[in-house]
Design a protein around this motif. Structure first.
Motif, mmCIF file in Angstrom:
data_model
loop_
_atom_site.group_PDB
_atom_site.id
_atom_site.type_symbol
_atom_site.label_atom_id
_atom_site.label_comp_id
_atom_site.label_asym_id
_atom_site.label_seq_id
_atom_site.Cartn_x
_atom_site.Cartn_y
_atom_site.Cartn_z
ATOM 1 N N SER A 6 -0.427 -6.196 1.662
ATOM 2 C CA SER A 6 -0.335 -7.183 0.587
ATOM 3 C C SER A 6 -1.713 -7.560 0.059
ATOM 4 O O SER A 6 -1.915 -8.647 -0.448
ATOM 5 C CB SER A 6 0.417 -8.424 1.070
ATOM 6 N N ASN A 12 2.775 -3.366 -0.864
ATOM 7 C CA ASN A 12 3.011 -1.944 -0.641
ATOM 8 C C ASN A 12 3.503 -1.716 0.771
ATOM 9 O O ASN A 12 3.072 -2.388 1.702
ATOM 10 C CB ASN A 12 1.710 -1.143 -0.821
ATOM 11 N N GLN A 14 3.278 1.021 3.639
ATOM 12 C CA GLN A 14 2.472 2.177 4.007
ATOM 13 C C GLN A 14 3.101 2.842 5.219
ATOM 14 O O GLN A 14 3.515 2.164 6.151
ATOM 15 C CB GLN A 14 1.041 1.755 4.336
ATOM 16 N N TYR A 49 4.753 9.511 -3.698
ATOM 17 C CA TYR A 49 4.928 9.399 -2.244
ATOM 18 C C TYR A 49 5.565 10.678 -1.683
ATOM 19 O O TYR A 49 5.081 11.271 -0.716
ATOM 20 C CB TYR A 49 5.787 8.169 -1.928
#
Length: 159
Positions: A6, A12, A14, A49
């Motif tokens: 953050s 996000n 990860q 991704y």
């Protein structure tokens, strides 16, 4: 491994790639080098991704991925139990509108039918069977705990 990041204006997720490299010995005593990459994968993410996932996996001789689907959607390559493959694409159970609104795609949008890619999960029917057995076992365990109490057997239940 999945973590939240953050530090940016958006949050996000990860994921990690963990590499293992070990020399083992075969049954004939010959050394054998094992290289393994464990790639944490999200079920929905952006196209970039999945491009990164595919890039990492492209040099692998074997890729095992998670997918619970009906046995009707799979086959065993050369009859080998550890080589279960998709026979047809499967659709994600995520709302298409949700994916579109957030510019995301599903893991199932990757080409999971490419050579050397195998399913590392049970089929849906086996999972359902185990869940039903588990439910029966939980009910039996609940009855036992009520009848037997905390480790003591009531005298009228002795055989």
């Amino acid at each position: 491994h999945v973590r939240f990041d953050s530090t940016q204006s958006l949050v996000n997720l990860q994921t990690s790639v963990t590499y293992f490299d070990k020399e083992i010995f075969s049954t004939s005593g010959q050394p054998l080098r094992i290289n393994l990459a464990l790639i944490s994968t999200l079920h929905i993410a952006d196209q970039n991704y999945y491009n990164q996932i595919e890039s990492i996996a492209q040099n692998s001789s074997v890729v095992l991925y998670e997918l619970i689907t009906s046995a009707q959607n799979t086959c065993l390559e050369n009859g080998e139990l550890h080589k279960r493959r998709l026979t047809q694409p499967v659709q994600a159970k995520v709302s298409h509108q949700l994916l579109t609104d957030y510019n995301l795609i599903s893991q199932l949008d990757m080409d999971l039918m490419r050579p050397g890619w195998y399913i590392a999960d049970l089929d849906a029917e086996s999972v359902a069977n185990l869940e039903s057995q588990s439910t029966v076992q939980r009910k039996e365990d609940s009855v036992r705990s009520v009848v037997y109490g905390r480790g003591r057997l009531f005298p009228f239940l002795k055989s």
